[in-house]
Design a protein around this motif. Structure first.
Motif, mmCIF file in Angstrom:
data_model
loop_
_atom_site.group_PDB
_atom_site.id
_atom_site.type_symbol
_atom_site.label_atom_id
_atom_site.label_comp_id
_atom_site.label_asym_id
_atom_site.label_seq_id
_atom_site.Cartn_x
_atom_site.Cartn_y
_atom_site.Cartn_z
ATOM 1 N N LEU A 215 -49.179 41.621 15.161
ATOM 2 C CA LEU A 215 -47.785 42.051 15.160
ATOM 3 C C LEU A 215 -46.892 40.961 15.725
ATOM 4 N N ASN A 216 -47.348 40.357 16.818
ATOM 5 C CA ASN A 216 -46.557 39.308 17.451
ATOM 6 C C ASN A 216 -46.410 38.101 16.528
ATOM 7 N N TRP A 217 -47.447 37.784 15.762
ATOM 8 C CA TRP A 217 -47.392 36.674 14.798
ATOM 9 C C TRP A 217 -46.284 36.922 13.780
ATOM 10 N N LEU A 218 -46.240 38.137 13.237
ATOM 11 C CA LEU A 218 -45.215 38.471 12.249
ATOM 12 C C LEU A 218 -43.816 38.444 12.858
ATOM 13 N N LYS A 219 -43.709 38.881 14.108
ATOM 14 C CA LYS A 219 -42.405 38.864 14.781
ATOM 15 C C LYS A 219 -41.958 37.434 15.055
ATOM 16 N N GLU A 220 -42.855 36.614 15.592
ATOM 17 C CA GLU A 220 -42.486 35.246 15.946
ATOM 18 C C GLU A 220 -42.251 34.373 14.715
ATOM 19 N N SER A 221 -42.832 34.748 13.596
ATOM 20 C CA SER A 221 -42.601 33.991 12.370
ATOM 21 C C SER A 221 -41.283 34.378 11.707
ATOM 22 N N GLY A 222 -40.626 35.418 12.234
ATOM 23 C CA GLY A 222 -39.330 35.839 11.700
ATOM 24 C C GLY A 222 -39.418 36.806 10.540
ATOM 25 N N ILE A 223 -40.590 37.334 10.247
ATOM 26 C CA ILE A 223 -40.756 38.237 9.110
ATOM 27 C C ILE A 223 -40.352 39.665 9.455
ATOM 28 N N ILE A 224 -40.630 40.093 10.695
ATOM 29 C CA ILE A 224 -40.308 41.462 11.101
ATOM 30 C C ILE A 224 -39.477 41.467 12.384
ATOM 31 N N ILE A 225 -38.846 42.612 12.635
ATOM 32 C CA ILE A 225 -38.111 42.859 13.874
ATOM 33 C C ILE A 225 -38.716 44.096 14.524
ATOM 34 N N LEU A 226 -39.010 44.015 15.812
ATOM 35 C CA LEU A 226 -39.507 45.162 16.554
ATOM 36 C C LEU A 226 -38.347 45.878 17.231
ATOM 37 N N CYS A 227 -38.332 47.192 17.147
ATOM 38 C CA CYS A 227 -37.303 48.006 17.785
ATOM 39 C C CYS A 227 -38.002 48.991 18.726
ATOM 40 N N ASN A 228 -37.876 48.758 20.026
ATOM 41 C CA ASN A 228 -38.565 49.580 21.012
ATOM 42 C C ASN A 228 -37.786 50.846 21.361
ATOM 43 N N LYS A 229 -38.503 51.827 21.819
ATOM 44 C CA LYS A 229 -37.906 53.058 22.317
ATOM 45 C C LYS A 229 -37.400 52.852 23.743
#
Length: 432
Positions: free
Chosen positions: A273-287
């Motif tokens: 998950l962190n790989w996808l986030k750091e590569s700019g492909i996804i955005i994480l939205c926390n509660k």
């Protein structure tokens, strides 16, 4: 294409205390084009170094990290004269050359004051690896994203419409070209903001060619996963990536590891998950458990949603017929809701916000909660249609005594009981 990043680059160039600039961003969001266009316009010359394409350039940094020697050898390699204040040094794909990344510290301290911009498609991924020596405090960091809706309008010759949207937002008055703007927003949802896709559609006006261009971008992302991650990690990254449509299509959009595959656990997939986030492909939205200042203290890392950075690529990932979105087909109301929510998260992130979501013991949920630079906590509800009935936003405002809330929908601008109505096409205007 006109991009908002050019304003930020202007500010950087004019800053007498400038440091080397690190430009983050996913592959093909326009980093190289934006920097080169800026350099050609505002400098006598640009020395462009692509470390992925030129191993000789990588070797220059192997000996030592003295700026004067490095500059002299780069000038010889590329046959250019380098003037500290008149030449832009552009180090592209810098994650390939660890020593070049480390050298930015010494360029920052060098009295010659060289103007240096560095960029990398997987820079965020590379910086998380222990063997990279990051020049802490010696660089400025800026992120570049796909085009937002306003940039999309600029790219398609609709700057006057974009100006009218901003005027209506700032004055909170009804937009006379409301339906026209909504139609263009639906077009944006399927085209997205990847520069290559925007240009392809602008030139051909053909959805099949658009789909092909978007598929090529996704294939490039997949190739990166295989090239820059270990085989086992690549498999897990791909599994997470493939699960995104299913994650978002659930009535409860909270990320669930079991959706990836039966028996999947956080300890096995957190790094993917962190790989996808750091590569700019996804955005994480926390509660956030409590929507009070500061939000970052109250966020719960165990509960989050993931969104793709680009809605056009998400359409391809969903295998959605683009013409059905453009025709506003009722059969795709659920998908339109997902795309709309995805875009809102992206637009908030582009404007510098960290979006969270809030829920009250499962009885109510607010799509996004943001914190302004003034400390205001603002709840945001998203509706893809004009049906704005919802108890969640009311419950939130009553519980936290909120004086201001935003409802994003297909309705025109307006204000009702402290809830500001913002049309879908004006989300990019929400800023401090």
């Amino acid at each position: 294409m006109e991009r908002k990043i050019s304003v930020r680059l202007h500010q950087w160039k004019d800053d007498p205390h400038r440091k080397p600039l690190l430009l983050y961003g996913a592959r093909q969001v326009g980093k190289t084009y934006s920097v080169l266009e800026f350099g050609k316009t505002h400098y006598v010359n640009v020395l462009y170094v692509n470390f992925e394409a030129n191993t000789e350039a990588v070797n220059i940094f192997a000996r030592d990290l003295h700026p004067d020697r490095i500059v002299k050898e780069l000038a010889a390699l590329y046959g250019q004269t380098i003037h500290p204040s008149q030449t832009l040094l552009f180090f592209d794909e810098i994650q390939v050359c660890e020593r070049a990344l480390t050298s930015l510290k010494y360029f920052c301290e060098d009295p010659a004051g060289y103007h240096i911009i560095s960029a990398g498609s997987l820079l965020g991924v590379a910086l998380n690896r222990e063997h990279h020596s990051f020049p802490v405090g010696k660089v400025e960091m800026v992120s570049l994203y796909p085009l937002d809706f306003e940039e999309f309008l600029w790219a398609n010759g609709r700057k006057e419409l974009a100006d009218l949207i901003r005027e209506s937002y700032n004055s909170n008055t009804r937009m006379s070209l409301h339906e026209t703007a909504l139609d263009l927003f639906r077009l944006y949802l399927v085209v997205g903001g990847m520069p290559g896709a925007v240009l392809e559609y602008r030139e051909r006006q053909d959805l099949d060619h658009l789909h092909s261009a978007q598929k090529n971008i996704i294939d490039a992302y997949i190739a990166d996963m295989a090239k820059y991650a270990a085989p086992d990690e690549t498999t897990r990254i791909m599994e997470v990536f493939r699960s995104i449509p299913t994650q978002l299509a659930k009535p409860n959009k909270k990320f669930q590891y079991r959706v990836i595959k039966s028996g999947a656990r956080a300890n096995a997939y957190a790094s993917s998950l962190n790989w996808l986030k750091e590569s700019g492909i996804i955005i994480l939205c926390n509660k956030v458990n409590e929507a009070v200042l500061p939000l970052t203290v109250h966020h719960d890392p165990s509960f989050f949603k993931i969104y793709m950075t680009d809605t056009g690529l998400l359409c391809v990932h969903f295998s959605i017929p683009a013409d059905q979105i453009l025709q506003n087909s009722a059969r795709l109301d659920t998908i339109k809701g997902i795309l709309t929510e995805n875009y809102v998260c992206f637009a908030l992130r582009v404007n510098g916000y960290t979006p969270y979501y809030w829920e009250s013991k499962g009885s109510a949920e607010v799509d996004f909660v943001i914190q302004s630079k003034y400390g205001d906590i603002i709840p945001i509800e998203v509706k893809s249609s004009g049906n704005v009935r919802s108890k969640s936003l009311t419950q939130f405002t009553q519980h936290y005594h909120s004086e201001y809330a935003i409802r994003i929908s297909s309705k025109n601008f307006g204000l009702d009981n402290g809830i500001r109505s913002v049309p879908l096409y004006a989300v990019h205007c929400i800023s401090d």
